[in-house]
Design a protein around this motif. Structure first.
Motif, PDB file in Angstrom:
ATOM      1  N   PHE A 198     -15.145   8.736  -0.425  1.00  0.00           N
ATOM      2  CA  PHE A 198     -13.930   9.281   0.177  1.00  0.00           C
ATOM      3  C   PHE A 198     -13.137   8.193   0.893  1.00  0.00           C
ATOM      4  CE2 PHE A 198     -11.706  11.264   3.771  1.00  0.00           C
ATOM      5  CZ  PHE A 198     -10.874  12.116   3.075  1.00  0.00           C
ATOM      6  N   ALA A 199     -13.812   7.261   1.548  1.00  0.00           N
ATOM      7  CA  ALA A 199     -13.140   6.195   2.291  1.00  0.00           C
ATOM      8  C   ALA A 199     -12.461   5.196   1.356  1.00  0.00           C
ATOM      9  CB  ALA A 199     -14.136   5.479   3.186  1.00  0.00           C
ATOM     10  N   GLN A 200     -12.943   5.098   0.122  1.00  0.00           N
ATOM     11  CA  GLN A 200     -12.380   4.144  -0.827  1.00  0.00           C
ATOM     12  C   GLN A 200     -11.377   4.783  -1.772  1.00  0.00           C
ATOM     13  OE1 GLN A 200     -15.609   2.335  -2.877  1.00  0.00           O
ATOM     14  NE2 GLN A 200     -16.336   1.199  -1.089  1.00  0.00           N
ATOM     15  N   ALA A 201     -10.753   5.838  -1.371  1.00  0.00           N
ATOM     16  CA  ALA A 201      -9.780   6.511  -2.239  1.00  0.00           C
ATOM     17  C   ALA A 201      -8.638   5.546  -2.541  1.00  0.00           C
ATOM     18  CB  ALA A 201      -9.257   7.763  -1.562  1.00  0.00           C
ATOM     19  N   THR A 202      -8.156   5.600  -3.779  1.00  0.00           N
ATOM     20  CA  THR A 202      -7.076   4.693  -4.171  1.00  0.00           C
ATOM     21  C   THR A 202      -5.781   5.103  -3.492  1.00  0.00           C
ATOM     22  OG1 THR A 202      -6.604   6.054  -6.090  1.00  0.00           O
ATOM     23  CG2 THR A 202      -8.093   4.198  -6.421  1.00  0.00           C
ATOM     24  N   PRO A 203      -4.971   4.153  -3.085  1.00  0.00           N
ATOM     25  CA  PRO A 203      -3.704   4.489  -2.431  1.00  0.00           C
ATOM     26  C   PRO A 203      -2.714   5.099  -3.425  1.00  0.00           C
ATOM     27  CG  PRO A 203      -3.882   2.120  -2.730  1.00  0.00           C
ATOM     28  CD  PRO A 203      -5.192   2.717  -3.150  1.00  0.00           C
ATOM     29  N   ALA A 204      -1.743   5.841  -2.923  1.00  0.00           N
ATOM     30  CA  ALA A 204      -0.763   6.500  -3.778  1.00  0.00           C
ATOM     31  C   ALA A 204       0.131   5.475  -4.475  1.00  0.00           C
ATOM     32  CB  ALA A 204       0.078   7.464  -2.959  1.00  0.00           C
ATOM     33  N   THR A 205       0.517   4.433  -3.765  1.00  0.00           N
ATOM     34  CA  THR A 205       1.355   3.389  -4.360  1.00  0.00           C
ATOM     35  C   THR A 205       0.610   2.066  -4.272  1.00  0.00           C
ATOM     36  OG1 THR A 205       2.428   2.999  -2.240  1.00  0.00           O
ATOM     37  CG2 THR A 205       3.521   4.517  -3.740  1.00  0.00           C
ATOM     38  N   PRO A 206       0.648   1.297  -5.324  1.00  0.00           N
ATOM     39  CA  PRO A 206      -0.042   0.007  -5.276  1.00  0.00           C
ATOM     40  C   PRO A 206       0.666  -0.954  -4.319  1.00  0.00           C
ATOM     41  CG  PRO A 206       1.178   0.222  -7.313  1.00  0.00           C
ATOM     42  CD  PRO A 206       1.270   1.546  -6.609  1.00  0.00           C
ATOM     43  N   ALA A 207      -0.100  -1.789  -3.709  1.00  0.00           N
ATOM     44  CA  ALA A 207       0.462  -2.768  -2.777  1.00  0.00           C
ATOM     45  C   ALA A 207       1.210  -3.845  -3.555  1.00  0.00           C
ATOM     46  CB  ALA A 207      -0.652  -3.392  -1.953  1.00  0.00           C
ATOM     47  N   THR A 208       2.376  -4.225  -3.075  1.00  0.00           N
ATOM     48  CA  THR A 208       3.142  -5.297  -3.704  1.00  0.00           C
ATOM     49  C   THR A 208       3.036  -6.538  -2.834  1.00  0.00           C
ATOM     50  OG1 THR A 208       5.138  -4.571  -2.574  1.00  0.00           O
ATOM     51  CG2 THR A 208       4.787  -3.739  -4.791  1.00  0.00           C
TER      52      THR A 208
END
Length: 69
Positions: free
Chosen positions: A18-28
């Motif tokens: 749960f803590a490693q859930a992927t973010p909604a938008t990728p980091a640029t």
């Protein structure tokens, strides 16, 4: 005791997932800063060129005087 230990391990795994859930938008990545050294490096070259042209213009009238006499 084995059931309790298995439950604790399963809870730890679930929490980690749960803590490693992927973010909604990728980091640029941030845009890299432009080096200020290139501007500073151009100044001495321009200054030397300016001095050279100034010397050449000072020498030109002297050369004409020597040629005419």
């Amino acid at each position: 005791m084995n059931k309790l230990l298995a439950t604790l391990v399963a809870t730890l795994f679930a929490g980690a997932v749960f803590a490693q859930a992927t973010p909604a938008t990728p980091a640029t990545p941030a845009t890299p800063a432009k080096p200020a050294a290139s501007a500073a490096a151009d100044k001495p070259a321009a200054k030397a060129e300016k001095k050279a042209t100034k010397k050449a213009t000072k020498k030109a009238p002297k050369a004409k005087k020597a040629a005419s006499s």
